[in-house]
Enzyme design. Structure first.
Site, mmCIF file in Angstrom:
data_model
loop_
_atom_site.group_PDB
_atom_site.id
_atom_site.type_symbol
_atom_site.label_atom_id
_atom_site.label_comp_id
_atom_site.label_asym_id
_atom_site.label_seq_id
_atom_site.Cartn_x
_atom_site.Cartn_y
_atom_site.Cartn_z
ATOM 1 C CG LEU A 131 5.917 12.744 -9.001
ATOM 2 C CD1 LEU A 131 6.767 13.971 -9.294
ATOM 3 C CD2 LEU A 131 5.001 13.003 -7.812
ATOM 4 C CB CYS A 132 0.301 10.383 -12.600
ATOM 5 S SG CYS A 132 -0.942 10.271 -11.289
ATOM 6 C CB ALA A 133 -2.212 14.536 -14.113
ATOM 7 N N GLY A 155 -2.438 11.544 -9.117
ATOM 8 C CA GLY A 155 -2.139 10.553 -8.091
ATOM 9 C C GLY A 155 -2.767 9.202 -8.326
ATOM 10 C CE1 TYR A 200 6.543 17.694 -12.418
ATOM 11 C CE2 TYR A 200 5.006 19.519 -12.650
ATOM 12 C CZ TYR A 200 6.291 19.024 -12.725
ATOM 13 O OH TYR A 200 7.321 19.860 -13.101
#
EC number: 2.7.1.207
Length: 570
Positions: free
Chosen positions: A473-475, A477, A505
């Site tokens: 997960l990141c901010a 994708g 996320y």
């Protein structure tokens, strides 16, 4: 001097990390992310309908109406949809604090928020039905209000069991309907009452009243000081390791999307599109190649440095940064928390938006009037987003030149430091492998080391024997895709039963139960404690990563597999 300044900024890091995890700001951000397919889809039809005008071709009125219908029926209702998606995100946050046997029904909160929004933002039409003037971007602030009121009321009722309780013999799906009845009714009554008060007091609906109330703020934000503070904050927060967009974006989201539509309507009327703060300004001017306006930086590392290490970092970072995923250069160089790059990292985005504002207000260039995917390369985003005007080509070239000028002296200082380090020590085997792996070919790295007679512990067989699904997960994708791809590639090379997927996320709640391990990229590592409540409840392993560590894992697939294995050994 610079170290002291950074130390002072870092003192506020705990506060800003807490702010970035604020459930209301997070709900706004995630609500927009969920609605992004609608926003991007509608923009396709804008481009088809109006880009030909630049080249002297105009559709007839009938064809124009056909092309604009998909836009009006999607983007024209975006606030109505965002009311529901924001309510859903906020419901997920409140549910973390409630017992698993007494949860808020997110389907019901979405319905209540969307119905409540109609009371606040729509006016009755003379021939029946209702008008939709404030159901698009003009109604976004009202959408947030409706979503927040809805979930707060539901939380109050569910937490205190102010619900209709049915006998145990009643099927759960029927029982849930009656459980939701009281909070749903309370939400509608509260929002309808607010609607009646505002209409009778100010002779307008709530959405129109909120828009008038915030209009002076929108105007001030579009000024020189406003754009400097807003867009300077993006880079300043990121420099000290805080994901700036998580804090700043929710605060300006309503302005950016409303201004896009305002610019579009100005163009339709044959006028100058002059609104500066838009989603396009943020993605393609301020974050020109990522936060810090780093589009030129990997190329500079490749072509303007003498250090082997810096050249390798530039090569490894150039492709993702070109598409707006600049974590490889942020943490690989590194740029963040590096005193040498503090000034250009914060200054370049500010200078970029100043130049853009100058082009719009002095040279008459049109501002952004179309929403595009954030992964569109910066120069192309500028040209497409502003309507393919001549000045857009000049602006793209100007920003490239100016950003090179800003970064160049600081890059030379940093390159000199790294050169001194390289000359003062011999390159170890691990350094050799890291540089080869920087080209994202772990098998090639292993073969070179083997041919050199170097033992390689990384090539040992993995102990992962059962199918393991990993969610990174990141901010948004993009960054998470780097590690997910590295894991999948290495798993295939070494025949390890690991499958990885990338996600953003906030959009993970409904899919996380399908995974055995969730890895947080540095952007969202500050959310570790929040998501841990969910992973612990579901029996899922959770791991967070730091900047340099994450970049190393994206470049070394075997190390990434080892990292996954370690999470199950702890």
């Amino acid at each position: 001097m610079m170290q002291k300044l950074i130390a002072q900024i870092e003192k506020g890091k705990p506060f800003f990390e807490k702010l970035s995890r604020n459930i209301y700001l997070r709900a706004i951000r995630d609500g927009f992310i969920s609605a992004m397919p609608v926003i991007l889809f509608s923009s396709i039809f804008l481009l088809i309908a109006y880009v030909p005008n630049i080249f002297g071709f105009k559709w007839d009125k009938g064809m124009e109406a056909i092309l604009m219908k998909p836009y009006n029926y999607t983007m024209g209702l975006v606030a109505f949809l965002v009311a529901g998606t924001t309510a859903k995100s906020l419901t997920d946050s409140f549910n973390r604090k409630l017992e698993s046997t007494n949860q808020i029904n997110f389907i019901s909160t979405m319905q209540a928020a969307m119905c409540g929004f109609l009371f606040l933002a729509s006016d009755p039409a003379k021939d029946g039905g209702f008008l939709s003037a404030f159901m698009g971007t003009k109604g976004l602030l009202t959408a947030f209000l409706s979503a927040f009121v809805t979930v707060i009321v539901y939380n109050f009722c569910v937490k205190r069991n102010i619900t209709i309780k049915m006998p145990k013999e009643v099927p759960p799906n029927i029982s849930q309907v009656f459980k939701d009845l009281i909070p749903f009714s309370a939400v509608i009554i509260i929002l309808y009452a607010l609607d009646l008060v505002i209409r009778n007091s100010f002779k307008s609906n709530v959405a129109e009243g909120i828009l008038k109330l915030f209009e002076p703020l929108f105007t001030a934000a579009d000024g020189w000081i406003g754009v400097t503070i807003i867009f300077g904050a993006f880079a300043l927060f990121w420099f000290v390791g805080i994901h700036g967009p998580s804090i700043v974006e929710p605060a300006i989201a309503a302005i950016t999307y409303a201004n896009i539509e305002a610019n579009f309507k100005l163009l339709q009327a044959g006028e100058h599109a002059d609104k500066i703060i838009t989603s396009g300004t943020q993605m393609f001017i301020v974050t020109f190649g990522g936060t810090g306006a780093t589009l030129v930086v990997p190329f500079m590392f490749m072509w303007m440095t003498k250090s082997k290490r810096n050249k390798a970092i530039g090569r490894a970072s150039v492709v993702p940064t070109f598409f707006g995923v600049n974590e490889p250069i942020l943490f690989g160089a590194p740029l963040v928390l590096n005193p040498v790059f503090f000034i250009p990292f914060v200054l370049a985005p500010i200078v970029n938006v100043w130049i853009f504002k100058l082009f719009v207000e002095v040279l008459g260039m049109n501002s952004f009037s179309v929403n595009l995917p954030w992964t569109t390369p910066g120069p192309l985003g500028i040209i497409m987003g502003t309507g393919f005007g001549l000045w857009s080509f000049v602006l793209a070239i100007t920003l490239i030149v100016v950003d090179i000028i800003i970064y160049y002296p600081f890059l030379k200082v940093y390159d000199s430091e790294i050169l001194d380090e390289e000359e003062g020590r011999k390159e170890s085997n691990s350094d050799l492998k890291e540089k080869v792996a920087a080209n994202f070919d772990t098998k090639k790295a292993d073969s070179i080391l083997a041919a050199s007679g170097v033992s390689d512990d990384a090539a040992k067989a993995s102990n992962i024997t059962e199918q393991t699904n990993v969610l990174v997960l990141c901010a948004g994708g993009g960054t998470s895709g780097l590690l997910a791809n590295a894991l999948n590639k290495a798993a295939e090379e070494y025949h390890v039963p690991v499958k990885a997927a990338a996600g953003g996320y906030g959009a993970h709640m409904d899919i996380m139960k399908e995974y055995q391990l969730i890895i947080l990229a540095p952007q969202v590592a500050s959310n570790y404690e929040d998501i841990k409540q969910d992973t612990d409840r579901l029996g899922i392993k959770l791991a967070k990563t730091q900047g340099a560590e994450y970049i190393k894992l994206t470049r070394d697939g075997q190390a990434a597999l080892d990292f996954v294995q370690q999470q199950f050994e702890n």
